[in-house]
Design a protein around this motif. Structure first.
Motif, mmCIF file in Angstrom:
data_model
loop_
_atom_site.group_PDB
_atom_site.id
_atom_site.type_symbol
_atom_site.label_atom_id
_atom_site.label_comp_id
_atom_site.label_asym_id
_atom_site.label_seq_id
_atom_site.Cartn_x
_atom_site.Cartn_y
_atom_site.Cartn_z
ATOM 1 N N LEU A 1 42.343 36.105 36.055
ATOM 2 C CA LEU A 1 41.164 36.969 36.118
ATOM 3 C C LEU A 1 40.709 37.192 37.561
ATOM 4 O O LEU A 1 40.331 38.314 37.935
ATOM 5 C CB LEU A 1 40.028 36.376 35.288
ATOM 6 C CG LEU A 1 40.199 36.467 33.775
ATOM 7 C CD1 LEU A 1 39.088 35.721 33.066
ATOM 8 C CD2 LEU A 1 40.229 37.917 33.337
ATOM 9 N N LEU A 2 40.754 36.148 38.364
ATOM 10 C CA LEU A 2 40.350 36.312 39.771
ATOM 11 C C LEU A 2 41.344 37.166 40.544
ATOM 12 O O LEU A 2 40.951 37.947 41.413
ATOM 13 C CB LEU A 2 40.179 34.937 40.422
ATOM 14 C CG LEU A 2 38.987 34.130 39.905
ATOM 15 C CD1 LEU A 2 38.980 32.741 40.510
ATOM 16 C CD2 LEU A 2 37.684 34.848 40.188
ATOM 17 N N LEU A 3 42.640 37.056 40.226
ATOM 18 C CA LEU A 3 43.632 37.917 40.874
ATOM 19 C C LEU A 3 43.444 39.377 40.457
ATOM 20 O O LEU A 3 43.624 40.293 41.272
ATOM 21 C CB LEU A 3 45.047 37.454 40.541
ATOM 22 C CG LEU A 3 45.488 36.164 41.230
ATOM 23 C CD1 LEU A 3 46.849 35.746 40.729
ATOM 24 C CD2 LEU A 3 45.504 36.344 42.742
ATOM 25 N N LEU A 4 43.072 39.599 39.209
ATOM 26 C CA LEU A 4 42.785 40.969 38.768
ATOM 27 C C LEU A 4 41.573 41.523 39.505
ATOM 28 O O LEU A 4 41.552 42.714 39.865
ATOM 29 C CB LEU A 4 42.529 40.999 37.259
ATOM 30 C CG LEU A 4 43.744 40.867 36.375
ATOM 31 C CD1 LEU A 4 43.342 40.764 34.924
ATOM 32 C CD2 LEU A 4 44.684 42.057 36.580
ATOM 33 N N GLU A 5 40.616 40.689 39.765
ATOM 34 C CA GLU A 5 39.434 41.125 40.510
ATOM 35 C C GLU A 5 39.827 41.543 41.932
ATOM 36 O O GLU A 5 39.360 42.550 42.446
ATOM 37 C CB GLU A 5 38.383 40.027 40.554
ATOM 38 C CG GLU A 5 37.141 40.426 41.308
ATOM 39 C CD GLU A 5 36.145 39.308 41.441
ATOM 40 O OE1 GLU A 5 35.064 39.549 42.021
ATOM 41 O OE2 GLU A 5 36.403 38.196 40.961
ATOM 42 N N VAL A 6 40.691 40.749 42.547
ATOM 43 C CA VAL A 6 41.126 41.065 43.906
ATOM 44 C C VAL A 6 41.930 42.367 43.917
ATOM 45 O O VAL A 6 41.790 43.196 44.817
ATOM 46 C CB VAL A 6 41.964 39.891 44.482
ATOM 47 C CG1 VAL A 6 42.645 40.279 45.780
ATOM 48 C CG2 VAL A 6 41.078 38.676 44.693
#
Length: 93
Positions: A85-90
């Motif tokens: 999820l954090l990589l998708l945010e980035v």
């Protein structure tokens, strides 16, 4: 995305907490069963209750194993899912 991370974390934690509670309750039941078996070994032997007690032991063992699997699986799923999820945010930022 932060809201999504918080929501996913809350869902997984609430799901895994159920299994941790079942795990602790089953572990207490399992421990008390084993303690009773060790203290009442002469009674079990004299009344030939070994097979019946073995079935109860197997049932408790399977219940504990299932609870352990589910609680551990949910807990270990949380880390990689949050990273995704954090990589998708980035990527979308």
């Amino acid at each position: 995305f932060i809201i999504a991370v918080v929501a996913v974390t809350k869902i997984i934690i609430s799901y895994s907490q159920r299994y941790f509670k079942v795990q602790q309750a089953t572990l207490g039941e399992f421990n008390s069963f084993v303690e009773e078996q060790l203290k009442g070994r002469d009674v079990i032997t004299s009344y030939q209750l070994g097979e019946k007690r073995h079935g109860i032991f197997q049932h408790l063992n399977q219940k504990l194993e299932k609870a352990l699997f589910h609680s551990t699986f949910c807990s270990r799923l949380l880390g990689p899912l949050l990273i995704v999820l954090l990589l998708l945010e980035v990527c979308f930022a």
